[in-house]
Design an enzyme around this catalytic site. Structure first.
Site, PDB file in Angstrom:
ATOM      1  N   GLY A 166      -1.114  11.223  -9.383  1.00 32.89           N
ATOM      2  CA  GLY A 166      -2.177  11.944 -10.360  1.00 32.89           C
ATOM      3  C   GLY A 166      -2.992  12.353  -9.687  1.00 32.89           C
TER       4      GLY A 166
ATOM      5  N   GLU B 291       1.724   7.736  -3.812  1.00 35.01           N
ATOM      6  CA  GLU B 291       2.394   8.725  -3.768  1.00 35.01           C
ATOM      7  C   GLU B 291       2.304  10.197  -4.016  1.00 35.01           C
ATOM      8  OE1 GLU B 291       5.866   6.476  -5.936  1.00 35.01           O
ATOM      9  OE2 GLU B 291       5.023   7.915  -7.748  1.00 35.01           O
TER      10      GLU B 291
ATOM     11  N   GLY C 273       1.294  14.294  -4.696  1.00 30.03           N
ATOM     12  CA  GLY C 273       1.978  14.939  -4.405  1.00 30.03           C
ATOM     13  C   GLY C 273       1.677  16.296  -4.621  1.00 30.03           C
ATOM     14  N   ARG C 274       0.942  17.362  -5.354  1.00 26.30           N
ATOM     15  CA  ARG C 274       0.108  17.540  -5.901  1.00 26.30           C
ATOM     16  C   ARG C 274      -0.794  17.756  -5.239  1.00 26.30           C
ATOM     17  NH1 ARG C 274      -0.175  20.119 -11.179  1.00 26.30           N
ATOM     18  NH2 ARG C 274       1.204  17.427 -11.878  1.00 26.30           N
TER      19      ARG C 274
ATOM     20  N   ARG D 123       4.995  26.858 -14.401  1.00 24.23           N
ATOM     21  CA  ARG D 123       4.161  25.739 -14.975  1.00 24.23           C
ATOM     22  C   ARG D 123       2.862  26.199 -15.788  1.00 24.23           C
ATOM     23  NH1 ARG D 123       0.023  23.798 -12.504  1.00 24.23           N
ATOM     24  NH2 ARG D 123      -0.395  22.329 -13.607  1.00 24.23           N
TER      25      ARG D 123
ATOM     26  N   TYR E 105       3.428  23.995 -19.064  1.00 22.95           N
ATOM     27  CA  TYR E 105       2.222  23.461 -19.494  1.00 22.95           C
ATOM     28  C   TYR E 105       1.555  24.029 -19.999  1.00 22.95           C
ATOM     29  CZ  TYR E 105       4.178  19.905 -16.755  1.00 22.95           C
ATOM     30  OH  TYR E 105       5.550  19.213 -16.380  1.00 22.95           O
TER      31      TYR E 105
ATOM     32  N   CYS F  76      13.413  37.225 -20.878  1.00 22.90           N
ATOM     33  CA  CYS F  76      14.089  37.483 -21.484  1.00 22.90           C
ATOM     34  C   CYS F  76      13.444  36.449 -22.337  1.00 22.90           C
ATOM     35  CB  CYS F  76      14.956  38.338 -22.359  1.00 22.90           C
ATOM     36  SG  CYS F  76      16.186  39.702 -21.301  1.00 22.90           S
ATOM     37  N   GLU F  77      12.067  36.195 -22.180  1.00 22.17           N
ATOM     38  CA  GLU F  77      11.611  34.982 -23.095  1.00 22.17           C
ATOM     39  C   GLU F  77      10.107  35.525 -22.758  1.00 22.17           C
ATOM     40  OE1 GLU F  77      13.248  32.394 -24.224  1.00 22.17           O
ATOM     41  OE2 GLU F  77      14.860  32.324 -23.155  1.00 22.17           O
TER      42      GLU F  77
END
Length: 428
Positions: A230, A272, A274-275, A310, A314, A341-342
């Site tokens: 986090g 834990e 990661g980021r 991302r 988000y 195509c979005e």
């Protein structure tokens, strides 16, 4: 704080000559330094273990680098367990935290000697039926109503699918104690991408209080606590990185007041992250293919959501550097887009940037975690290569780009009309 690149324009041009854009490139030296800083912040602890969240950057070369720095692996699937094993991470250096887990994955984790962290009280019977009860077990705690404003990624704990309630936690440890478990741990993960250091100290206080209560009510001595990850990273130039020393010392104070004072020392501390380990030290490199002027000004890259989703998922900010134009005024406003195509396939919306031209090289910052890992093949797009920038300035290919042949490899019918040359050519 200004966003800087770990390579010069000429160095990047040489890299692109060998490895066409788009690609992700990771800075090994910076990753190692950052890992050491996290470990140093908890040097006071009886034992400290960082289990890197494999989902963030699932590449065995990156995992091997982290293993060399004393870091383990946080896994949640069989392929992630296999990636950890490829990197030489084994046994209790792996924490297996999954949810809605199939039996074969529990069996693999048990066979590897990983610490199994159960997500629900009902999983006790499931685990016992399919693998037997191990000597060491951990449970994931969901505290329920906790955060006033929630978190943009995890949201409110009471609305999250993860973990056991407080009453379930007490009952789970009673059950496992009766079943002969010898070693107990506890885990939580209530925030994600958070920059307020006091949040992590608050999590530690909450968990230390719970550990004391478990001992008093159930008679179980918790041997290790995993605070989850986090820790956020400063995606925006004006943001500040979390002060790891401040967090470490704040948790130390809580440890002494609650764990040591209640006779529960030593308690192993784990995280834990990661980021925050790899995120700031990965870069998505792309090339401007097109410019379009209609109701807005658009710049189209050879990268798309396949390479970094991302911003679309988000609404996340990722800083953009136009290589060679760092000193030009930010006097143009663009939507920086990909080719899906979005309409949400955008890396930036109404971003102030220097004038951009077709052929410009663009570097999107902070893609070292949840960048390549979240890729997909929608619209027939292919995932890019991953490169490693070594401390000596050399570059290693640590994952080749997907090819059209890869895309069709799982089909039972041949790709009609597709030449061999086309099938092996990566889509850039």
């Amino acid at each position: 704080m200004a966003k800087k690149l770990p390579f010069t324009k000429s160095q990047l041009e040489e890299i692109i000559q060998q490895y066409p854009t788009p690609f992700h490139i990771y800075d090994e030296e910076a990753i190692r330094k950052n890992a050491r800083q996290l470990i140093a912040a908890f040097s006071w602890a009886p034992q400290f273990k960082e289990y890197f969240a494999v989902k963030a950057t699932p590449n065995p070369t990156i995992l091997k680098i982290l293993r060399e720095e004393g870091i383990g692996a946080d896994c949640s699937s069989l392929p992630e367990l296999m990636l950890a094993e490829m990197a030489g991470i084994t046994g209790e250096n792996i924490m297996f935290s999954s949810n809605n887990t199939p039996a074969d994955e529990f069996q693999a984790a048990r066979k590897m000697g990983a610490i199994i962290n159960l997500d629900d009280i009902s999983h006790i019977d499931y685990l016992e039926k399919h693998t037997g009860i191990p000597e060491t077990i951990s449970f994931r705690y969901n505290p329920g109503p906790l955060m006033k404003n929630g978190n943009t990624i995890i949201g409110y704990p009471e609305e999250a699918k993860y973990g056991l309630t407080k009453e379930q936690i007490f009952e789970a440890y009673r059950i496992m104690k009766e079943k002969g478990v010898k070693h107990f741990g506890i885990h939580t993960m209530v925030i994600s991408n958070e920059l307020n250091p006091d949040c992590f100290i608050g999590t530690a206080n909450m968990m230390f209080d719970l550990i004391v209560e478990i001992k008093q009510k159930v008679g179980v001595a918790i041997e290790f606590v995993n605070f989850g990850g986090g820790i956020g990273i400063p995606y925006k130039p004006e943001q500040q990185a979390v002060d790891l020393q401040y967090v470490g010392q704040g948790i130390k104070k809580a440890y002494e007041e609650k764990i040591t004072a209640n006779g529960l020392h030593p308690l192993r501390i784990a995280m834990e992250c990661g980021r925050m380990i790899t995120g700031p030290y990965g870069y998505l490199v792309a090339t401007v293919l097109h410019k379009k002027q209609i109701h807005k000004n658009y710049v189209g890259l050879d990268a798309c959501m396949t390479n970094l989703m991302r911003p679309a998922l988000y609404g996340s900010y990722h800083h953009i550097t136009v290589v060679g134009k760092e000193d030009l005024p930010l006097d143009h406003v663009y939507d920086v887009t990909g080719s899906l195509c979005e309409n949400n396939d955008k890396f930036a919306i109404d971003r102030e940037l220097p004038v951009m031209d077709i052929g410009d090289t663009v570097v999107i910052h902070d893609t070292g975690a949840h960048g390549f890992a979240m890729g997909f093949n929608y619209n027939g797009k292919l995932r890019s290569a991953e490169l490693l920038l070594k401390p000596n300035g050399k570059v290693d290919l640590i994952r080749r780009a997907e090819t059209i042949a890869d895309y069709f490899a799982t089909l039972d019918v041949p790709a009609c009309g597709l030449s061999k040359a086309a099938a092996t050519k990566s889509q850039n």
